[in-house]
Design a protein around this motif. Structure first.
Motif, PDB file in Angstrom:
ATOM      1  N   GLY A  57      12.478  10.034  -9.608  1.00  0.00           N
ATOM      2  CA  GLY A  57      11.934   8.773  -9.134  1.00  0.00           C
ATOM      3  C   GLY A  57      12.740   7.549  -9.513  1.00  0.00           C
ATOM      4  O   GLY A  57      13.964   7.584  -9.607  1.00  0.00           O
ATOM      5  N   LEU A 341      15.394  11.431  -1.683  1.00  0.00           N
ATOM      6  CA  LEU A 341      15.353  10.220  -0.855  1.00  0.00           C
ATOM      7  C   LEU A 341      16.664  10.062  -0.110  1.00  0.00           C
ATOM      8  O   LEU A 341      17.733  10.326  -0.650  1.00  0.00           O
ATOM      9  CB  LEU A 341      15.100   8.983  -1.717  1.00  0.00           C
ATOM     10  CG  LEU A 341      13.735   8.905  -2.407  1.00  0.00           C
ATOM     11  CD1 LEU A 341      13.692   7.701  -3.328  1.00  0.00           C
ATOM     12  CD2 LEU A 341      12.608   8.832  -1.389  1.00  0.00           C
ATOM     13  N   LEU A 347      14.431   3.568   4.145  1.00  0.00           N
ATOM     14  CA  LEU A 347      14.009   3.551   2.748  1.00  0.00           C
ATOM     15  C   LEU A 347      13.111   2.348   2.475  1.00  0.00           C
ATOM     16  O   LEU A 347      12.166   2.420   1.686  1.00  0.00           O
ATOM     17  CB  LEU A 347      15.243   3.518   1.845  1.00  0.00           C
ATOM     18  CG  LEU A 347      15.047   3.818   0.355  1.00  0.00           C
ATOM     19  CD1 LEU A 347      14.540   5.229   0.154  1.00  0.00           C
ATOM     20  CD2 LEU A 347      16.361   3.626  -0.395  1.00  0.00           C
ATOM     21  N   GLU A 350       9.621   3.201   4.411  1.00  0.00           N
ATOM     22  CA  GLU A 350       8.884   4.379   3.953  1.00  0.00           C
ATOM     23  C   GLU A 350       8.639   4.378   2.446  1.00  0.00           C
ATOM     24  O   GLU A 350       7.656   4.954   1.978  1.00  0.00           O
ATOM     25  CB  GLU A 350       9.638   5.654   4.348  1.00  0.00           C
ATOM     26  CG  GLU A 350       9.741   5.859   5.863  1.00  0.00           C
ATOM     27  CD  GLU A 350      10.538   7.097   6.213  1.00  0.00           C
ATOM     28  OE1 GLU A 350      11.121   7.714   5.291  1.00  0.00           O
ATOM     29  OE2 GLU A 350      10.585   7.451   7.410  1.00  0.00           O
ATOM     30  N   ASN A 351       9.541   3.754   1.680  1.00  0.00           N
ATOM     31  CA  ASN A 351       9.404   3.758   0.213  1.00  0.00           C
ATOM     32  C   ASN A 351       9.675   2.363  -0.358  1.00  0.00           C
ATOM     33  O   ASN A 351      10.548   2.202  -1.224  1.00  0.00           O
ATOM     34  CB  ASN A 351      10.377   4.765  -0.402  1.00  0.00           C
ATOM     35  CG  ASN A 351      10.104   6.190   0.012  1.00  0.00           C
ATOM     36  OD1 ASN A 351       9.234   6.863  -0.526  1.00  0.00           O
ATOM     37  ND2 ASN A 351      10.869   6.662   0.983  1.00  0.00           N
ATOM     38  N   GLU A 353       7.925   0.516  -2.405  1.00  0.00           N
ATOM     39  CA  GLU A 353       7.633   0.397  -3.835  1.00  0.00           C
ATOM     40  C   GLU A 353       8.799   0.895  -4.666  1.00  0.00           C
ATOM     41  O   GLU A 353       9.146   0.305  -5.697  1.00  0.00           O
ATOM     42  CB  GLU A 353       6.360   1.172  -4.200  1.00  0.00           C
ATOM     43  CG  GLU A 353       5.099   0.671  -3.525  1.00  0.00           C
ATOM     44  CD  GLU A 353       4.896   1.274  -2.136  1.00  0.00           C
ATOM     45  OE1 GLU A 353       5.757   2.098  -1.713  1.00  0.00           O
ATOM     46  OE2 GLU A 353       3.916   0.921  -1.471  1.00  0.00           O
ATOM     47  N   PHE A 354       9.407   1.992  -4.204  1.00  0.00           N
ATOM     48  CA  PHE A 354      10.560   2.541  -4.920  1.00  0.00           C
ATOM     49  C   PHE A 354      11.705   1.533  -4.934  1.00  0.00           C
ATOM     50  O   PHE A 354      12.299   1.260  -5.984  1.00  0.00           O
ATOM     51  CB  PHE A 354      11.009   3.842  -4.250  1.00  0.00           C
ATOM     52  CG  PHE A 354      12.322   4.373  -4.764  1.00  0.00           C
ATOM     53  CD1 PHE A 354      12.359   5.166  -5.900  1.00  0.00           C
ATOM     54  CD2 PHE A 354      13.515   4.065  -4.120  1.00  0.00           C
ATOM     55  CE1 PHE A 354      13.564   5.643  -6.384  1.00  0.00           C
ATOM     56  CE2 PHE A 354      14.725   4.532  -4.600  1.00  0.00           C
ATOM     57  CZ  PHE A 354      14.747   5.326  -5.735  1.00  0.00           C
TER      58      PHE A 354
END
Length: 502
Positions: A57, A341, A347, A350-351, A353-354
């Motif tokens: 992560g 990922l 990115l 879809e992600n 927060e990451f």
């Protein structure tokens, strides 16, 4: 305002104890890697890649990012105290940093480098945050045709600007393309260049190749570096940045940060070129250019600010387009893929927060490095004199264990060692390794996009010039390739004309 709110949320998320600990770990390792002559950010990130992948992560990328910009901070330590660049981007820091140390101002030079690195990192992060969202938004409109053109443009920049010998750059790039074809064909599933080995059916894991090509090779090559100079003396109080120096170097900090950031965005150019251009510009616009090289704080501030700003600029094509612009970001791309990922515009949708948590960890790490560098400089300077017979076997053992732990595969370990040997051979023959690793990374993506485009167009090659964005990028690619040839030809004609006159 929305972007600032997202960044603030990312900073709060990055204060999670696990993520923050990984950020600090990466920053400390980066400082050590940057301070050790012969290594550098690419080697450091490659060495830590198998270890960081186990964190998973945000913590994994926060750790790798910490190594990246931490090594940028650490490279100035040996440049100033010993006159030995810790890595290539720190070469320009030697020009004024070491003369300052010889004049008894080592602490002042180190303090200036820390402050300049912080300012460059701060403005670099601001640029990364400001441009990532709009660039990723535009990139969402890119289809396989536009991505093909974008990759061709990036690879042309890399091959032309990424080394002293353009021909050798293209040879290395072609070798990377060939290695990228190893494995099963993505369409027909037929094996290619596998020599009958099932270990190669999934292709060459470029993260493992990068660990050997940059990590192990850099370690072996650095064994030739002997540190036998006395370390310049300084006090801890002298390390603290001075307000008067910050005011005195304000314009060098600003121009170094801005120039370094935009140079860092260009694929294949890198932080080394950013520091050289920043130093040259600072000297050119100075009222007293003759003082540069004699030991002045302006000569330390400009390249150090550009150095760190460029590292964040290089992350824009990685996160927004999925195209690594340098060897270090190519290894970081391997880290993203290893945690499941795919970097690129999706990115951010879809992600999110990451992405913002990673950017938040960059901001925290940049601030933490100010204190870490000041506190650890005495230890880092002492580490230079640890015999390599003790230090490097430990590092190599960590690398080998990390590579083996990825898939519990002895084949991966063998592949890493072979890649390390290949890295040494390439360095000896003066072939750049960066085009090779990016050819290995981008080759399969380029092939996939070309074939998808041709499938959609039913084999019509005109599709590559019918779309305006793709056409513009292909024209830019041709200009990048042809302009150096034209300038070289004109230079030869001028030399011939001068000789004829004589």
């Amino acid at each position: 305002m929305e972007t600032l709110a997202l960044l603030w949320d990312g900073i709060l998320a990055a204060t999670d104890p696990g993520i923050f600990a990984c950020t600090i770990l990466g920053a400390v390792v980066g400082l050590l890697i940057g301070a050790l002559p012969g290594l550098g950010p690419t080697a450091g990130v490659a060495i830590m890649l198998p270890v960081a992948a186990g964190f998973g992560g945000v913590a994994a990328i926060a750790c790798l990012g910490g190594v990246y910009y931490g090594s940028m901070f650490g490279g100035a330590i040996t440049s100033i105290l010993l006159g030995i660049p810790g890595d290539a981007p720190s070469v320009m820091t030697v020009l004024d940093g070491y003369p300052m140390a010889q004049k008894g101002e080592a602490g002042r030079a180190l303090g200036t480098s820390v402050f300049a690195s912080f300012v460059g990192g701060l403005l670099g992060i601001a640029g990364l945050v400001a441009l990532s969202v709009p660039v990723s938004g535009y990139a969402l409109a890119f289809g396989p045709t536009e991505m093909t053109a974008m990759m061709c443009f990036a690879l042309s920049l890399l091959s032309v600007l990424g080394g002293r010998n353009v021909f050798k750059g293209f040879v290395a790039l072609a070798l990377g393309f060939w290695l990228g074809m190893v494995g099963l064909d993505p369409i027909s599933a037929l094996p290619r260049y596998t020599a009958g080995s099932m270990n190669l059916f999934d292709g060459l894991d470029f993260s493992i190749v990068a660990v050997g090509l940059f990590g192990l090779a850099a370690i072996f090559m650095s064994l030739e570096v002997n540190v036998d100079k006395p370390v310049a003396k300084y006090t801890f109080a002298s390390l603290l940045p001075r307000i008067s120096d910050a005011v005195r170097t304000r314009w060098q900090l600003l121009q170094g940060s801005v120039l370094g950031f935009f140079v860092g965005v260009l694929p294949g150019v890198g932080a080394s070129a950013a520091t050289m251009l920043s130093y040259a510009l600072a000297k050119r616009i100075s009222a007293t250019p003759e003082k540069y090289g004699t030991g002045i704080v302006e000569g330390v501030a400009a390249p150090e600010a550009a150095n760190n700003s460029a590292s964040y600029g290089a992350m824009i094509p990685l996160f927004t387009l999925g195209i690594p612009g340098s060897a270090t970001t190519a290894v970081m791309m391997g880290g993203l893929i290893m945690i499941g990922l795919q970097p690129g515009p999706m990115l951010f949708t879809e992600n999110p927060e990451f992405v913002w948590s990673v950017f938040g960890s960059f901001a925290l790490g940049n601030l933490a490095l100010v204190f870490l560098t000041l506190l650890l400089t005495p230890l880092l300077a002492a580490a230079l004199f640890i015999p390599t017979a003790y230090l490097y076997p430990i590092v190599i053992a960590i690398v080998v264990y990390g590579v083996f732990a990825i898939d519990n595969s002895a084949f991966n370990v063998m592949l890493t060692i072979v890649a390390g040997g290949a890295g040494i051979i390439l360095a000896r023959l003066d072939y750049p390794a960066v085009p090779l690793i990016l050819g290995l990374v981008l080759g399969p993506l380029l092939e996939r996009n070309i074939r998808r485009t041709l499938i959609q167009s039913q084999g019509d090659l005109l599709v590559f010039i019918e779309r305006p964005i793709a056409l513009g990028l292909f024209i830019a690619t041709l200009l990048v390739l042809l302009i150096p040839l034209f300038l070289k030809l004109m230079g030869r004609k001028m030399i011939a004309a001068d000789e004829a006159e004589v």
